[in-house]
Design a protein around this motif. Structure first.
Motif, PDB file in Angstrom:
ATOM      1  N   ILE A 223       0.868  -1.179   0.000  1.00 54.37           N
ATOM      2  CA  ILE A 223       0.000   0.000   0.000  1.00 54.37           C
ATOM      3  C   ILE A 223       0.903   1.227   0.000  1.00 54.37           C
ATOM      4  CG2 ILE A 223      -1.828   1.227   1.260  1.00 54.37           C
ATOM      5  CD1 ILE A 223      -2.535  -1.456   2.585  1.00 54.37           C
ATOM      6  N   SER A 224       0.579   2.236  -0.803  1.00 55.10           N
ATOM      7  CA  SER A 224       1.390   3.454  -0.858  1.00 55.10           C
ATOM      8  C   SER A 224       1.597   3.995   0.547  1.00 55.10           C
ATOM      9  CB  SER A 224       0.694   4.543  -1.665  1.00 55.10           C
ATOM     10  OG  SER A 224       0.199   4.021  -2.855  1.00 55.10           O
ATOM     11  N   THR A 225       2.780   4.543   0.766  1.00 51.28           N
ATOM     12  CA  THR A 225       3.069   5.064   2.096  1.00 51.28           C
ATOM     13  C   THR A 225       2.248   6.320   2.356  1.00 51.28           C
ATOM     14  OG1 THR A 225       4.950   6.129   1.080  1.00 51.28           O
ATOM     15  CG2 THR A 225       5.387   4.123   2.298  1.00 51.28           C
ATOM     16  N   THR A 271      -2.612   3.528  -3.519  1.00 45.54           N
ATOM     17  CA  THR A 271      -2.629   2.457  -4.523  1.00 45.54           C
ATOM     18  C   THR A 271      -2.342   1.133  -3.826  1.00 45.54           C
ATOM     19  OG1 THR A 271      -1.714   4.055  -6.043  1.00 45.54           O
ATOM     20  CG2 THR A 271      -1.641   1.758  -6.733  1.00 45.54           C
ATOM     21  N   VAL A 273      -1.062  -2.777  -4.508  1.00 48.17           N
ATOM     22  CA  VAL A 273      -0.400  -3.626  -5.497  1.00 48.17           C
ATOM     23  C   VAL A 273      -0.175  -5.002  -4.875  1.00 48.17           C
ATOM     24  CG1 VAL A 273       1.744  -3.989  -6.765  1.00 48.17           C
ATOM     25  CG2 VAL A 273       0.673  -1.740  -6.745  1.00 48.17           C
ATOM     26  N   SER A 275       1.911  -8.569  -5.167  1.00 48.04           N
ATOM     27  CA  SER A 275       3.136  -9.036  -5.802  1.00 48.04           C
ATOM     28  C   SER A 275       3.544 -10.389  -5.244  1.00 48.04           C
ATOM     29  CB  SER A 275       4.263  -8.025  -5.591  1.00 48.04           C
ATOM     30  OG  SER A 275       4.462  -7.816  -4.224  1.00 48.04           O
TER      31      SER A 275
ATOM     32  N   ASP B 251       3.936   7.060  -5.969  1.00 47.56           N
ATOM     33  CA  ASP B 251       3.311   5.951  -6.690  1.00 47.56           C
ATOM     34  C   ASP B 251       3.694   6.015  -8.159  1.00 47.56           C
ATOM     35  OD1 ASP B 251       2.158   5.197  -4.402  1.00 47.56           O
ATOM     36  OD2 ASP B 251       0.107   5.799  -4.921  1.00 47.56           O
ATOM     37  N   ASN B 276       9.683  -4.426  -7.637  1.00 47.40           N
ATOM     38  CA  ASN B 276       8.812  -5.603  -7.475  1.00 47.40           C
ATOM     39  C   ASN B 276       9.243  -6.658  -8.486  1.00 47.40           C
ATOM     40  OD1 ASN B 276       7.443  -4.458  -5.313  1.00 47.40           O
ATOM     41  ND2 ASN B 276       6.058  -3.371  -6.669  1.00 47.40           N
ATOM     42  N   ASP B 303       1.589  -1.361 -11.793  1.00 50.19           N
ATOM     43  CA  ASP B 303       1.643  -0.234 -10.863  1.00 50.19           C
ATOM     44  C   ASP B 303       2.581  -0.551  -9.705  1.00 50.19           C
ATOM     45  OD1 ASP B 303      -0.233   0.882 -12.423  1.00 50.19           O
ATOM     46  OD2 ASP B 303      -1.930   0.535 -11.075  1.00 50.19           O
ATOM     47  N   HIS B 304       3.234   0.489  -9.174  1.00 50.90           N
ATOM     48  CA  HIS B 304       4.057   0.308  -7.989  1.00 50.90           C
ATOM     49  C   HIS B 304       3.718   1.411  -7.013  1.00 50.90           C
ATOM     50  CE1 HIS B 304       6.303  -2.624 -10.272  1.00 50.90           C
ATOM     51  NE2 HIS B 304       6.399  -1.738 -11.251  1.00 50.90           N
ATOM     52  N   VAL B 305       3.699   1.054  -5.730  1.00 52.23           N
ATOM     53  CA  VAL B 305       3.330   2.052  -4.741  1.00 52.23           C
ATOM     54  C   VAL B 305       4.578   2.758  -4.222  1.00 52.23           C
ATOM     55  CG1 VAL B 305       1.273   0.811  -4.051  1.00 52.23           C
ATOM     56  CG2 VAL B 305       3.413   0.378  -2.859  1.00 52.23           C
ATOM     57  N   ALA B 306       4.378   3.942  -3.672  1.00 52.69           N
ATOM     58  CA  ALA B 306       5.482   4.689  -3.074  1.00 52.69           C
ATOM     59  C   ALA B 306       6.129   3.833  -1.997  1.00 52.69           C
ATOM     60  CB  ALA B 306       4.949   5.981  -2.471  1.00 52.69           C
ATOM     61  N   GLY B 307       7.421   3.857  -1.926  1.00 51.70           N
ATOM     62  CA  GLY B 307       8.129   3.057  -0.938  1.00 51.70           C
ATOM     63  C   GLY B 307       8.649   1.750  -1.494  1.00 51.70           C
TER      64      GLY B 307
END
Lengths: 473, 359
Positions: A223-225, A271, A273, A275, B251, B276, B303-307
């Protein structure tokens, strides 16, 4: 030609004298044995067989051991089915004594004579014998009458017959043999307790858009920080995959996403994601609650003796919207405590930290986790209505060995004893326990290697990417 | 020649594989109202066993013994015979990477096909039990059933072993004197079509980690001029050393090619990076903004999230130098790309593999 009328060929008086002499001889030189008539509970037609039998009655009677030099038969044999003991025994009992002391108590049609298939308990060797033949004409009509029965017996082949006499020495003969399933029962349960707190700008719901496919294990959820910057402000969640059903199925889809930490300080929905775990396609979107989102603060009492995840309820949100109400699920550890509470919806609009209530374990009910079982007692599962008979009970480890299972016991259900057996009707209080684990494989059979073979095969020998057609072990 | 120790336990594995098929059979008994009153799992064991072990395990107590508990199943291996119909060319070898010793490979010749005969015996007290057991077994054999056995785990050799039901023999001695015990025994004979492998040799030939081709302008090597050399080495397409050089701080959507990282100091243009499971290649760097080619090396753009962590897939990238970084850590069996180098010459030299230089 008729018989000579001047000779009696055995008067009733003479016949009685012979019978008395025989009775006296048997009582002087015989041994006490127990005669146990067979009760027929299930008989197959066409293929004529008695498939279910019970031995509850026992009658003590004196018998002369014909084979005074030792058991007949071939002794102990090594066979491909393990050791088979072929001891045989020939006993002589008095016809009159049988008719006087055993026949009147038996309801059976054939009660007037000893029957093939009935059991004899022979105390000298502490073993059970099955009567395979009753010879009634040896000696042959002395003085015109028969006085004794000669019983040819062989050692009993045990399957699942119920042996429930009042005598412990007899009943314990089959206590450790035959098929034994094992129930591990929970002790006295304890209800878990947790506390909540409120956070703002938090992920309150993660809605699955596409469940994806091909995951070999639950994929990681990123999950986005949070713009807040603190590491505790970042929301975390775990994915739950579908159960692996269907022949040959080794991969899963994502079933739902549960929030482990709703985070705080989010200004816009982050967002999500998925994985790893080999699969692809899963996607989800998150919703955030700007004010009054529920966060699990801590589980200050993890409870005890949970067998299945309990229902978790959280008081409703003052907004009045059903979607604003927080919902959660509990994760039970191997030790039976509540390891984690995950939010399926963290709610919003709460003004006060809501009360969280975790349902009591099934072992937590009144009187559950107490009492004792006795051998041959019939136990019943309260929800599955399965029944079984107790083979043995260990109060310290709470391991209950059972046989004669009818049905399938469910994890977490309460089993209750009947506290009555034929031998001990209505003793004490009925035991009530919750089922913690069930093992249907016989761990006590000294012959069976089922578990060993399966463990060896699972240790890398067999490749069951296509599932075992004979079912999962 | 013969007498080099090896033991793959193939026969034992086949015995266990055969046994596990039958360790889950259950029988049930109903009362006169057709309600199931008793269910039990049928015990199974490998028949032959040491006599004293059998005695002390199965009859630890000498008093109070039953004749035997039934039902029971036992199985045993009854014979091994060569199967010429499945024979394959004997000179072919399997080669596989030696994970224990980097650079070596394992080699084994084609296995020899053998039929292993098994016998499954079932003893029951009741005919009804026997019918229940047989009916649970027979439909799975048509007349064969394949199980996949990990025959030689060190080379990852899994084989489908068909187990074929050959014959069923039922005996029921119910006639005759009452003195004789009724014995009900069914014997099922099976053939498992297995393979026996020889010794696995360690081969120091090693894995091919570099390919070099020189091209000449004529087939006559005395007069031919060397024109061109092509050399290739493996290039890692995933990160092995988990360097976690930096992380993205915003993001990253699938359509974006500009990513913002915490610090671009460890990155340089043309580096391959992985976020990822998506590989990217760096086009340009401006401050902490990095422009990339997305989804290189056949990976999926996502998509990739922040961090999310940024790993560099490092390597020498030139085939004339020794492998370094992730390129040198490629594990046997993984996919990889190629570093290529083409050189042009106008000389009459030749490459000497023993001296490792042009002569």
């Amino acid at each position: 030609m008729a018989l000579n009328p001047f000779f009696l060929q055995g008067s009733p008086g003479e016949q009685r004298l012979v019978q008395d002499l025989i009775n006296e001889q048997l009582r002087m030189y015989g041994v006490d044995i127990y005669y146990m008539p067979r009760e027929y509970l299930g008989t197959k037609t066409v293929i004529k067989e008695n498939v279910l039998a019970k031995f509850e009655d026992n009658f003590i009677i004196e018998a002369y051991v014909q084979n005074y030099e030792g058991f007949q038969g071939s002794g102990d044999l090594m066979t491909k089915f393990g050791i088979r003991t072929t001891d045989e025994l020939t006993l002589v009992i008095s016809k009159e004594r049988f008719e006087d002391f055993i026949s009147p108590f038996s309801m059976d049609l054939l009660a007037t004579r000893p029957k093939e298939g009935d059991l004899i308990y022979f105390p000298l060797s502490d073993s059970l014998f099955e009567i395979k033949f009753v010879e009634h004409e040896n000696p042959f009509y002395q003085l015109g009458k028969l006085y004794m029965y000669q019983l040819t017996c062989e050692l009993f082949e045990y399957e699942d017959e119920v042996i429930d006499t009042s005598i412990e020495e007899i009943d314990d003969n089959v206590q450790n043999i035959g098929y034994i399933a094992t129930l591990t029962l929970a002790g006295i349960g304890q209800t878990a307790e947790a506390s909540t707190t409120l956070v703002d700008g938090s992920v309150n719901q993660i809605i699955l858009v596409n469940d994806g496919y091909g995951y070999t294990s639950p994929p990681a959820v990123s999950i986005s920080t949070s713009p807040n910057g603190s590491s505790t402000a970042n929301a975390t969640a775990v994915a739950i995959t579908t159960s692996n059903t269907g022949s040959g199925s080794t991969t899963f889809s994502v079933k739902e996403v549960q929030i482990t930490n709703p985070g705080f300080g989010y200004t816009q929905p982050p967002t999500i994601v998925f994985s790893g775990a080999g699969g692809s396609g899963a996607s989800a979107r998150a919703g955030i609650g700007t004010k009054g989102v529920v966060k699990i603060l801590n589980i200050y009492n993890p409870g005890a003796q949970y067998a299945t995840p309990p229902v978790v309820s959280i008081s409703t949100s003052p907004t009045g919207l059903s979607t604003a109400n927080a919902t959660a699920v509990a994760v039970v550890s191997a030790g039976g405590t509540i390891a984690q509470i995950r939010l399926t919806n963290a709610g919003f609009g709460y003004t006060l930290a809501p009360t969280i209530t975790i349902a009591a374990p099934s072992a937590g009910g009144s009187g559950v986790g107490t009492g004792n079982f006795v051998i041959n007692e019939v136990i019943t599962g309260e929800s599955s209505l399965s029944t079984a008979r107790v083979k043995s009970w260990d109060k310290d480890t709470r391991i209950l060995k059972i046989s004669n299972l009818a049905g399938t016991f469910a994890l977490g259900e309460i089993i209750v004893g009947s506290a009555t057996t034929f031998s001990t009707p209505g003793i004490g209080t009925t035991a009530r326990y919750a089922v913690k684990s069930i093992q249907y494989d016989d761990q006590y059979d000294t012959y069976a290697e089922n578990i060993i073979i399966e463990n060896e095969a699972d240790g890398g020998i067999l490749d069951f990417t296509e599932t075992n057609p004979f079912g999962t072990f | 020649m013969i007498g080099q120790y090896f033991y793959h336990e193939i026969l034992r594995k086949t015995v266990i594989g055969f046994g596990t098929l039958f360790n889950q059979i259950e029988i049930r008994h109903s009362d006169d109202n057709d309600n199931v009153q008793s269910r039990m799992k049928v015990p199974l064991a490998y028949g032959p066993m040491q006599k004293f072990l059998a005695k002390i395990e199965q009859q630890p107590q000498l008093k109070g013994r039953a004749a035997i508990t039934l039902p029971r199943m036992s199985f045993e291996m009854t014979g091994i015979s060569y199967d010429p119909s499945r024979k394959a060319s004997i000179t072919q070898t399997f080669k596989t990477c030696n994970t224990g010793e980097l650079g070596n490979i394992k080699k084994v010749y084609m296995p020899v096909p053998y039929n292993i005969n098994f016998q499954l015996s079932i003893a029951t007290k009741l005919n009804d039990d026997m019918l229940q057991i047989l009916e649970q077994i027979l439909p799975y054999f048509q007349p064969g059933l394949n199980i996949t056995i990990n025959l030689v785990s060190s080379i990852g050799e899994k084989r489908d072993v068909p187990i074929i039901l050959e014959n069923i023999n039922m005996t029921d001695d119910y006639e005759g004197s009452f003195d004789n015990r009724r014995a009900m025994i069914s014997t099922l004979t099976f053939t498992a079509k297995s393979y026996l492998f020889g010794k696995i040799a360690d081969n120091s030939d090693g894995l091919i980690k570099r390919v070099q081709i020189d091209m000449f302008d004529d087939t006559n090597k005395v007069t031919a001029r060397r024109i061109q050399r092509y050399a290739a080495t493996p290039r890692a397409i995933k990160d092995y050393n988990d360097d976690a050089t930096t992380a993205i701080n915003q993001d990253l959507a699938a359509e974006q090619t500009l990513l913002s990282v915490n610090s671009a100091s460890g990155l340089s243009v043309d580096d391959y990076i992985v976020i990822n499971s998506e590989n990217m290649q760096i086009r340009s760097i401006s401050g902490n903004d990095v422009t990339v080619y997305r989804g290189v090396d056949g990976t999926t753009v996502s998509d990739h999230v922040a961090g999310s962590i940024v790993n560099i897939i490092s390597g020498t990238r030139t085939p004339d130098l020794p492998l370094t970084g992730d390129d040198n850590l490629i594990v046997a069996g993984d996919d990889f790309g190629f570093n290529e180098l083409t050189s042009f010459y106008q000389d009459y030299k030749d490459y000497s593999p023993s001296q490792g230089t042009d002569v």
